[in-house]
Design an enzyme around this catalytic site. Structure first.
Site, PDB file in Angstrom:
ATOM      1  N   CYS A   1       0.853  -1.188   0.000  1.00  0.00           N
ATOM      2  CA  CYS A   1       0.000   0.000   0.000  1.00  0.00           C
ATOM      3  C   CYS A   1       0.886   1.235   0.000  1.00  0.00           C
ATOM      4  O   CYS A   1       2.045   1.189   0.417  1.00  0.00           O
ATOM      5  CB  CYS A   1      -0.889  -0.034   1.242  1.00  0.00           C
ATOM      6  SG  CYS A   1      -1.769   1.492   1.585  1.00  0.00           S
TER       7      CYS A   1
ATOM      8  N   SER B   1       0.922   3.630   1.941  1.00  0.00           N
ATOM      9  CA  SER B   1       1.386   3.996   3.295  1.00  0.00           C
ATOM     10  C   SER B   1       2.698   3.318   3.661  1.00  0.00           C
ATOM     11  O   SER B   1       3.477   3.845   4.448  1.00  0.00           O
ATOM     12  CB  SER B   1       0.341   3.638   4.352  1.00  0.00           C
ATOM     13  OG  SER B   1      -0.905   4.148   3.980  1.00  0.00           O
TER      14      SER B   1
ATOM     15  N   HIS C   1       6.047   5.510   4.703  1.00  0.00           N
ATOM     16  CA  HIS C   1       6.920   5.312   5.856  1.00  0.00           C
ATOM     17  C   HIS C   1       8.378   5.179   5.420  1.00  0.00           C
ATOM     18  O   HIS C   1       9.283   5.714   6.054  1.00  0.00           O
ATOM     19  CB  HIS C   1       6.494   4.072   6.633  1.00  0.00           C
ATOM     20  CG  HIS C   1       7.238   3.891   7.922  1.00  0.00           C
ATOM     21  ND1 HIS C   1       6.925   4.601   9.065  1.00  0.00           N
ATOM     22  CD2 HIS C   1       8.295   3.122   8.246  1.00  0.00           C
ATOM     23  CE1 HIS C   1       7.761   4.261  10.031  1.00  0.00           C
ATOM     24  NE2 HIS C   1       8.606   3.357   9.571  1.00  0.00           N
TER      25      HIS C   1
ATOM     26  N   HIS D   1       0.813  -4.052   5.851  1.00  0.00           N
ATOM     27  CA  HIS D   1      -0.348  -3.991   6.751  1.00  0.00           C
ATOM     28  C   HIS D   1      -1.632  -4.347   6.012  1.00  0.00           C
ATOM     29  O   HIS D   1      -2.713  -4.067   6.509  1.00  0.00           O
ATOM     30  CB  HIS D   1      -0.449  -2.586   7.342  1.00  0.00           C
ATOM     31  CG  HIS D   1      -0.631  -1.536   6.289  1.00  0.00           C
ATOM     32  ND1 HIS D   1       0.418  -1.049   5.538  1.00  0.00           N
ATOM     33  CD2 HIS D   1      -1.742  -0.937   5.817  1.00  0.00           C
ATOM     34  CE1 HIS D   1      -0.043  -0.187   4.670  1.00  0.00           C
ATOM     35  NE2 HIS D   1      -1.359  -0.097   4.805  1.00  0.00           N
TER      36      HIS D   1
ATOM     37  N   CYS E   1      -6.803  -3.162   4.052  1.00  0.00           N
ATOM     38  CA  CYS E   1      -6.519  -1.709   4.042  1.00  0.00           C
ATOM     39  C   CYS E   1      -7.243  -1.008   2.900  1.00  0.00           C
ATOM     40  O   CYS E   1      -8.278  -0.403   3.099  1.00  0.00           O
ATOM     41  CB  CYS E   1      -5.034  -1.378   4.019  1.00  0.00           C
ATOM     42  SG  CYS E   1      -4.750   0.407   3.980  1.00  0.00           S
TER      43      CYS E   1
END
Ligand code: APR
Ligand code: ZN
Length: 374
Positions: free
Chosen positions: A46, A48, A52, A68, A175
């Site tokens: 994803c 995200s 990070h 995740h 997600c």
């Protein structure tokens, strides 16, 4: 049986920001009280995770194992766990649902105080970890760490799903699908006959398009600077596609002309503050609702107060407003009942060893979702 023993297995470790992930042998400790150890079967990548790795600037959040958006099978359970058994099919969730805190007990929110303490307040760095590599503690990104053959997760952040569900598909419900779909249905509360605009047509935005359609929107305008995303948006329900680069005036003016003054609902699924402002300005005064889904902490959004005074509403949405442990099995059921599209989001299949190729594809905008067999 491996229960009670440390498991040595493979994972993709992010040793430091801005560097490729490295496939390493790691040690995964047995689950402690109220935890479950999960064999990850399939995981998506994803945006995200990339955030990070490349933008989040959490230098303290490394080394970490990212990931995740996954599905797996319970390998063993820690003391006090009664809800799960070895062999259960599950989806890990980054937003817990403890069912005991004042947020969980309120129907007004899907936030959970435990999640704020574990994950979100620490800026998505991670929770206490059961994973080590070469003698070093490895952070569990958002408490999940699914780029690994095994992981240990608190039971309040695990959802049990239909044992018949294909894990290499429903992993995306962990997600992207819930985040986008719910942002339209639960947070914006798109109503039937309305006009919507979705900014950003990655998996999150496409799921928002699907949510707008499910809610009965009459017009769904899909906005992305990458024209390769237009066809998929139409498959999922978009009625129009607009590329901001095709116009020499601001995108909110383009949308205002297309809609007699603005859309009823807009959803930002990019994570850029300039797009957030555009999404708000694209809403009709009086009742337009703008929902921010895209994640960023490195810059601030400027808005004109009069845009709100005129009657617009600006909201944010995390995990699509779904109370996670309740919502995930329901979304899996909707998929099994053929009421929710998921397969359409999967453009590439790989193995975990190819994770850096999957990252490259996403950076280049060449995929919607890559699902990796772990
Ligand atoms: N205007 C419109 N679309 C844009 C713009 C822009 N200025 N800049 C980028 N985009 C598009 C990209 O072309 C891409 O299609 O936004 C899309 C983002 O998609 P992905 O990178 O696949 O990201 P996704 O996983 O869908 O996540 C989107 O939601 O949950 C958050 O953290 C996540 O912020 C991220 C966002
Ligand atoms: Zn809670």
């Amino acid at each position: 049986s491996t229960a009670g023993k440390v498991i040595k297995c493979k994972a993709a470790v992010a040793w430091e920001p801005n560097k490729p992930l490295v496939i390493e042998e790691i040690e995964v400790a047995p689950p402690e009280a109220n935890e479950v150890r999960i064999k990850i079967v399939a995981t998506g990548l994803c945006h995200s995770d990339l955030y990070h790795l490349y933008e989040g600037m959490h230098k303290d959040g490394f080394p970490t194992i990212l990931g995740h958006e996954a599905a797996g099978i319970v390998e063993s359970i820690g003391p006090g766990v009664t809800e799960f058994q070895p062999g259960d099919k599950v989806i890990p969730i980054f937003l817990s649902q403890c069912k005991e805190c004042c947020f969980c007990k309120s129907p007004k929110t899907n936030q959970c105080i435990v999640a704020w303490k574990r994950v979100i307040m620490e800026s998505l760095v991670g929770a206490e970890s059961r994973i080590t590599c070469k003698g070093k503690k490895i952070f569990q990104f958002v408490g999940t760490s699914t780029f690994s053959e095994y992981t240990v997760i608190d039971q309040i952040a695990v959802a049990k799903i239909d044992p018949a569900a294909p894990l290499d598909k429903v992993c995306l419900i962990g997600c992207g699908i819930c985040t986008g779909y719910g942002a339209a249905v639960n947070t914006a509360k798109v109503d039937s006959g309305s006009t919507c605009a979705v900014f950003g047509l990655g998996a999150v935005g496409l799921a928002a398009v699907m949510g707008c359609k499910a809610a009965g929107a009459k017009r769904i305008i899909a906005v992305d600077i990458n024209p390769e995303k237009a066809d998929k948006a139409k498959v999922l329900g978009a009625t129009n596609y607009v590329n901001p680069k095709d116009h020499n005036k601001p995108i909110h003016e383009v949308l205002a002309e297309m809609t007699n003054g603005g859309v009823d609902f807009s959803v930002e699924c990019v994570g850029r503050v300039d797009v957030m402002r555009s999404a708000l300005e694209s809403c009709l005064p009086a009742w337009g609702v703008c929902v921010i889904v895209g994640w960023t902490q490195v810059s601030e959004v400027a808005i004109q107060p009069t845009d709100l005074i005129a009657g617009r509403t600006l909201k944010g949405s995390l995990f699509g407003g779904f109370k996670s442990k309740d919502g995930v099995p329901q979304m899996v059921k909707a998929y099994m009942d053929k009421k929710l599209q998921v397969d359409e989001f999967i453009t590439h299949n790989m193995t975990l060893d190819q994770i850096n190729d999957a990252i490259e594809l996403m950076k280049l905008g060449k995929c919607i979702r890559t699902v990796m067999n772990v």
